[in-house]
Scaffold this motif. Structure first.
Motif, PDB file in Angstrom:
ATOM      1  N   ASP A  17     -17.688  15.123 -27.174  1.00 14.46           N
ATOM      2  CA  ASP A  17     -17.530  15.845 -28.439  1.00 14.46           C
ATOM      3  C   ASP A  17     -18.787  15.813 -29.297  1.00 14.46           C
ATOM      4  O   ASP A  17     -18.840  16.439 -30.342  1.00 14.46           O
ATOM      5  N   SER A  18     -19.804  15.069 -28.859  1.00 18.34           N
ATOM      6  CA  SER A  18     -21.011  14.981 -29.670  1.00 18.34           C
ATOM      7  C   SER A  18     -22.208  15.508 -28.886  1.00 18.34           C
ATOM      8  O   SER A  18     -23.011  14.740 -28.370  1.00 18.34           O
ATOM      9  N   PRO A  19     -22.354  16.838 -28.784  1.00 20.99           N
ATOM     10  CA  PRO A  19     -23.432  17.420 -27.997  1.00 20.99           C
ATOM     11  C   PRO A  19     -24.821  17.107 -28.514  1.00 20.99           C
ATOM     12  O   PRO A  19     -25.800  17.278 -27.808  1.00 20.99           O
ATOM     13  N   SER A  20     -24.940  16.644 -29.751  1.00 17.76           N
ATOM     14  CA  SER A  20     -26.262  16.340 -30.283  1.00 17.76           C
ATOM     15  C   SER A  20     -26.816  15.042 -29.693  1.00 17.76           C
ATOM     16  O   SER A  20     -27.999  14.793 -29.744  1.00 17.76           O
ATOM     17  N   GLU A  21     -25.936  14.219 -29.120  1.00 22.13           N
ATOM     18  CA  GLU A  21     -26.378  12.962 -28.524  1.00 22.13           C
ATOM     19  C   GLU A  21     -27.040  13.240 -27.179  1.00 22.13           C
ATOM     20  O   GLU A  21     -26.566  14.034 -26.394  1.00 22.13           O
ATOM     21  N   THR A  22     -28.183  12.594 -26.941  1.00 20.88           N
ATOM     22  CA  THR A  22     -28.889  12.812 -25.680  1.00 20.88           C
ATOM     23  C   THR A  22     -29.096  11.487 -24.972  1.00 20.88           C
ATOM     24  O   THR A  22     -29.063  10.428 -25.590  1.00 20.88           O
ATOM     25  N   ILE A  23     -29.332  11.578 -23.683  1.00 26.29           N
ATOM     26  CA  ILE A  23     -29.626  10.398 -22.887  1.00 26.29           C
ATOM     27  C   ILE A  23     -31.128  10.360 -22.678  1.00 26.29           C
ATOM     28  O   ILE A  23     -31.705  11.338 -22.233  1.00 26.29           O
ATOM     29  N   SER A  24     -31.748   9.221 -22.993  1.00 19.69           N
ATOM     30  CA  SER A  24     -33.195   9.121 -22.831  1.00 19.69           C
ATOM     31  C   SER A  24     -33.564   7.809 -22.160  1.00 19.69           C
ATOM     32  O   SER A  24     -32.764   6.887 -22.084  1.00 19.69           O
ATOM     33  N   LEU A  57     -25.465  16.384 -18.281  1.00 17.09           N
ATOM     34  CA  LEU A  57     -26.798  16.653 -17.740  1.00 17.09           C
ATOM     35  C   LEU A  57     -27.670  17.397 -18.759  1.00 17.09           C
ATOM     36  O   LEU A  57     -28.863  17.145 -18.860  1.00 17.09           O
ATOM     37  N   LYS A  58     -27.082  18.283 -19.546  1.00 17.25           N
ATOM     38  CA  LYS A  58     -27.840  19.031 -20.557  1.00 17.25           C
ATOM     39  C   LYS A  58     -28.447  18.116 -21.609  1.00 17.25           C
ATOM     40  O   LYS A  58     -29.430  18.461 -22.247  1.00 17.25           O
ATOM     41  N   THR A  59     -27.858  16.925 -21.801  1.00 14.30           N
ATOM     42  CA  THR A  59     -28.365  16.005 -22.821  1.00 14.30           C
ATOM     43  C   THR A  59     -29.489  15.112 -22.306  1.00 14.30           C
ATOM     44  O   THR A  59     -30.119  14.409 -23.082  1.00 14.30           O
ATOM     45  N   VAL A  60     -29.733  15.135 -20.999  1.00 15.57           N
ATOM     46  CA  VAL A  60     -30.772  14.286 -20.415  1.00 15.57           C
ATOM     47  C   VAL A  60     -32.140  14.872 -20.749  1.00 15.57           C
ATOM     48  O   VAL A  60     -32.391  16.051 -20.506  1.00 15.57           O
ATOM     49  N   GLU A  61     -33.021  14.046 -21.297  1.00 18.50           N
ATOM     50  CA  GLU A  61     -34.339  14.508 -21.722  1.00 18.50           C
ATOM     51  C   GLU A  61     -35.337  14.581 -20.571  1.00 18.50           C
ATOM     52  O   GLU A  61     -36.247  15.400 -20.597  1.00 18.50           O
ATOM     53  N   GLN A  62     -35.201  13.723 -19.567  1.00 21.98           N
ATOM     54  CA  GLN A  62     -36.153  13.673 -18.463  1.00 21.98           C
ATOM     55  C   GLN A  62     -35.976  14.882 -17.544  1.00 21.98           C
ATOM     56  O   GLN A  62     -34.874  15.378 -17.363  1.00 21.98           O
ATOM     57  N   GLU A  63     -37.087  15.300 -16.940  1.00 22.63           N
ATOM     58  CA  GLU A  63     -37.030  16.391 -15.963  1.00 22.63           C
ATOM     59  C   GLU A  63     -36.738  15.868 -14.565  1.00 22.63           C
ATOM     60  O   GLU A  63     -36.230  16.591 -13.729  1.00 22.63           O
ATOM     61  N   ASP A  92     -35.137  16.677  -9.543  1.00 24.38           N
ATOM     62  CA  ASP A  92     -35.328  17.390 -10.806  1.00 24.38           C
ATOM     63  C   ASP A  92     -33.971  17.866 -11.336  1.00 24.38           C
ATOM     64  O   ASP A  92     -32.990  17.942 -10.598  1.00 24.38           O
ATOM     65  N   LYS A  93     -33.917  18.165 -12.618  1.00 25.10           N
ATOM     66  CA  LYS A  93     -32.660  18.526 -13.278  1.00 25.10           C
ATOM     67  C   LYS A  93     -32.002  19.759 -12.660  1.00 25.10           C
ATOM     68  O   LYS A  93     -30.778  19.811 -12.535  1.00 25.10           O
ATOM     69  N   ASP A  94     -32.802  20.766 -12.274  1.00 25.84           N
ATOM     70  CA  ASP A  94     -32.227  21.974 -11.689  1.00 25.84           C
ATOM     71  C   ASP A  94     -31.512  21.669 -10.376  1.00 25.84           C
ATOM     72  O   ASP A  94     -30.419  22.199 -10.111  1.00 25.84           O
ATOM     73  N   THR A  95     -32.104  20.818  -9.561  1.00 27.01           N
ATOM     74  CA  THR A  95     -31.467  20.440  -8.295  1.00 27.01           C
ATOM     75  C   THR A  95     -30.190  19.665  -8.557  1.00 27.01           C
ATOM     76  O   THR A  95     -29.158  19.910  -7.924  1.00 27.01           O
ATOM     77  N   VAL A  96     -30.230  18.739  -9.511  1.00 25.75           N
ATOM     78  CA  VAL A  96     -29.033  17.966  -9.857  1.00 25.75           C
ATOM     79  C   VAL A  96     -27.933  18.900 -10.346  1.00 25.75           C
ATOM     80  O   VAL A  96     -26.767  18.767  -9.960  1.00 25.75           O
ATOM     81  N   SER A  97     -28.297  19.881 -11.161  1.00 30.88           N
ATOM     82  CA  SER A  97     -27.322  20.844 -11.666  1.00 30.88           C
ATOM     83  C   SER A  97     -26.665  21.601 -10.518  1.00 30.88           C
ATOM     84  O   SER A  97     -25.438  21.774 -10.480  1.00 30.88           O
ATOM     85  N   SER A  98     -27.451  22.049  -9.554  1.00 34.57           N
ATOM     86  CA  SER A  98     -26.904  22.754  -8.385  1.00 34.57           C
ATOM     87  C   SER A  98     -26.008  21.835  -7.569  1.00 34.57           C
ATOM     88  O   SER A  98     -24.942  22.249  -7.102  1.00 34.57           O
ATOM     89  N   LEU A  99     -26.423  20.584  -7.406  1.00 33.38           N
ATOM     90  CA  LEU A  99     -25.627  19.635  -6.629  1.00 33.38           C
ATOM     91  C   LEU A  99     -24.291  19.320  -7.309  1.00 33.38           C
ATOM     92  O   LEU A  99     -23.284  19.090  -6.626  1.00 33.38           O
ATOM     93  N   LEU A 100     -24.279  19.311  -8.633  1.00 32.23           N
ATOM     94  CA  LEU A 100     -23.025  19.066  -9.346  1.00 32.23           C
ATOM     95  C   LEU A 100     -21.973  20.135  -9.032  1.00 32.23           C
ATOM     96  O   LEU A 100     -20.772  19.864  -9.079  1.00 32.23           O
TER      97      LEU A 100
END
Length: 195
Positions: free
Chosen positions: A57-64, A86-92, A166-174
């Motif tokens: 419920d808190s999309p402003s929170e990110t994982i760093s 995954l959208k909240t993760v700052e790392q590529e 990378d994030k794009d690959t993780v997104s596809s794998l999800l």
């Protein structure tokens, strides 16, 4: 294959069987797809860590990367990923563990059909199970152009491995139905996770 190679292979398989037995004795519970998992950290205070999942419920929170665990025995945090988190993760690039789906019943049936005279031979069964898991892993990584040599902590008998993606690959794998779950690690990467 010489005797020394057979002995080494048997020792490795025996060690894997012991690890699987430890999981069973530690109170593993069966998942929906016939796989087993260790008791949940959230469900038992005794196993709990400081790894709290950010609220959906808190999309402003990110994982760093600067989020670390204060537990002196665990110098990393782990998060079970979904698309929203995954959208909240700052790392590529993310160091993740992938747990793939294995149809244990279908694999057992295939083994029994191919080797009806070896049904009680645990060595051959475990070898067959490892080869089946390895095939599942290799097909998936091939589809995503992931080098098999880049994988770490590969556990063939559960079709589980870790790697940096990378994030794009993780997104596809999800979104890939062959993937049961993806866990993201922050901090020092764990060694030999409970896959």
């Amino acid at each position: 294959m010489n005797f020394k190679a057979i002995k080494t292979m048997f020792s490795a398989i025996w060690l894997c069987a012991i690890v699987a037995s430890v999981f069973a004795l530690a109170g593993c519970s069966e998942k929906e797809n016939g796989r087993y998992e260790m008791p949940s950290c959230e469900s038992n205070e005794e196993y709990s860590t400081n790894s709290e999942m950010p609220s959906a419920d808190s999309p402003s929170e990110t994982i760093s990367e600067d989020q670390t665990n204060s537990d002196e025995h665990q110098s990393y945090k782990e998060f079970r990923l979904d698309q929203q988190l995954l959208k909240t993760v700052e790392q590529e690039k993310l160091y993740v563990k992938l747990d793939l789906r294995m149809d244990d019943e279908a694999i057992r049936n295939e083994y029994e059909n191919k080797y009806p005279n070896l049904l009680e031979d645990n060595y051959h069964w475990f070898s067959f199970l490892c080869k089946s898991g390895d095939k599942i892993i290799r097909e998936l990584v091939s589809d995503y152009n992931i080098a098999y040599d880049d994988l770490t902590d590969v556990l063939d008998f559960t079709a589980c491995f870790c790697c940096e993606l990378d994030k794009d690959t993780v997104s596809s794998l999800l979104d890939d139905p062959r993937v049961y779950e993806i866990v993201y690690f922050i901090g020092e990467h764990p060694i030999a996770q409970d896959c």
